[in-house]
Each structure stands twice: as C-alpha cells, then as structure tokens.
Design an enzyme around this catalytic site. Sequence first.
Site, PDB file in Angstrom:
ATOM      1  N   ARG A  49       0.832  -1.201   0.000  1.00 54.29           N
ATOM      2  CA  ARG A  49       0.000   0.000   0.000  1.00 54.29           C
ATOM      3  C   ARG A  49       0.871   1.259   0.000  1.00 54.29           C
ATOM      4  NH1 ARG A  49      -3.691  -2.035   5.089  1.00 54.29           N
ATOM      5  NH2 ARG A  49      -4.608  -3.866   4.079  1.00 54.29           N
ATOM      6  N   ASP A  51       0.741   5.671   0.530  1.00 51.37           N
ATOM      7  CA  ASP A  51      -0.020   6.766   1.129  1.00 51.37           C
ATOM      8  C   ASP A  51      -0.451   7.777   0.076  1.00 51.37           C
ATOM      9  OD1 ASP A  51       0.355   5.734   3.678  1.00 51.37           O
ATOM     10  OD2 ASP A  51       2.178   6.901   4.024  1.00 51.37           O
ATOM     11  N   ARG A 210       9.313   7.633   5.204  1.00 52.31           N
ATOM     12  CA  ARG A 210       9.175   9.081   5.397  1.00 52.31           C
ATOM     13  C   ARG A 210       9.728   9.509   6.751  1.00 52.31           C
ATOM     14  NH1 ARG A 210       3.063  10.283   4.234  1.00 52.31           N
ATOM     15  NH2 ARG A 210       3.743  12.367   4.919  1.00 52.31           N
TER      16      ARG A 210
END
Length: 274
Positions: A49, A51, A210
């Site tokens: 997945r 973001d 991140r």
Amino acid sequence: MRMALGLSYNGQAYSGWQSQPGGNTVQDHLEAALARFATQPVHTLCAGRTDAGVHGLMQVVHFDTLVEREPFSWVRGTNTFLPPGIAVQWAQAVPDSFHARASATGRRYAYVLLQSSVRPSVEAGRVGWVFRPLDGAAMQQAAQHLLGEHDFTSFRASSCQAHTPVKTLRRIDISRRGLDSDSAHELHGVVPCYWRFEFDGSAFLHHMIRNIMGCLVMVGQGLKPPEWMGEVLQARSRDAAAPTFSPDGLYFLGPQYDPAWGLPTRTAAYDWLP
C-alpha cells in the site's frame, strides 16, 4: 484464472492506494476500470500500500476472474477506462498459488529530494524539498545504523497495522545528481541538485521511509550527528525520531519476486526518475 498486473501511477491526485468510501484512491480507480473492461466486479490485492501523494513505478496486483482475454488486452482495455495519472504497464496470467503481497521476497522504494533555495516548480509534487545544503557523507554514516534486522518502532506511524515492527533493511543507497561546479548557479549558498535515496528491504511499516527521511535530512543539515540515528532506532519510540517527511518525492519501485514466477522486474517509468 488469476492475473497479475504491473501498475504505475502519479499519486498526487489520489488518496493513497487502499480503497476508501470517497472512491478517490488508486485501487478504487483500478477496480472500476477493470470492472468496465471485464463487465463484472473485480477485486484486487496489491504488493504494498502507498499513502496519499506517494507514487508507484511498478505496483503489482493480482485478481481472479472468469474472463479470458489476451494479456495485452488487459493492458489496453483497462487503460481505456483509467484516468491519465494511472496506467497498467503489463499483464500476465499466473498460477493460483501466486499472491502479490505474500509471494514478494522484498520491496524497493526511492525518495527523490530537491536541494535548492528555490521551491520546486515543474517537479512540484514529484520531489521532496530542502533549502539547506546536505552532507552526503554524514547521511551515509547515519544510514548504516539502520541496515539489518531491527525493531523499527521509532519509525512507525501510530496507525500502522503491521503485526510486528521487526523488519530487515538490506540496502540504503544515497546518491547526488546535479550540475557540475562550473555551470551550477549558487543562490544563498546552496548549489541546486537532486538527491536520490533508495531503500531495499523485506517489508516496510506505515510511514517508515518518510520517518527515516526526516531523520536523514536532520543529519544531512548538521542538526544531529550520524550516531543519533542509532539512538533513535534503539529508543523504540516514535517521539525519538524527526517529524514525518513529505510524501511528494516517495516512489514505490515495486516488489521483488522469485524469478521462477517470470514477472517483469521494471517498467519504462523507471527510466525518467532522477
């Protein structure tokens, strides 16, 4: 039959990968396009997945269908119904034992970062940005603390649903690309350039890259020493790390599979990324 697709997308306009009630995710658009082409509902499972705002160069999905089409028809037919920022790159029939997520032996990401006193323009949304010069050697030293199998709780989002924070980082490559010193225009003490950070690991936690990027940038700017990265890792606390960095320059390069599956390992989208 089970089909696997390789997908690329510009994540700027979408609310991430995973389907949401609003319908503006990459999965929502892909499944709507597949349903129109196949004239029946199609549910997909992805390799990893992403973001909101994160891009994909080769997301891999699989789905089961009773519809029989040539692989290239799945590519062209599905793309007919997809928005411009999403495109199926390849399609291939796979055995029922193949699973886009569970069959992956690793995943790779890249983060592209613009170092410049001037904010991004034509590359806005496609690169992260820092307006202070970075020390590449210091960032390399900091990255070494993360290699191997560790508990990455300090780099894990509070909303992460992974069963365990223990992951293996196999490689972090940091390179710089820019003008040579004779042609570069220095403004306010900063020579514009692009930094590329590439991560290769078994799997990644929600916001893990991140959050690592936030720490690497702090080290690169001289705000923290390289050994601080090891202290953050050992703390096993999200409060110990830097704020989560922008999603703009993050690219999912794709999963890695055993060659026996015979799946493509790259798409044309790889070749324009700095």
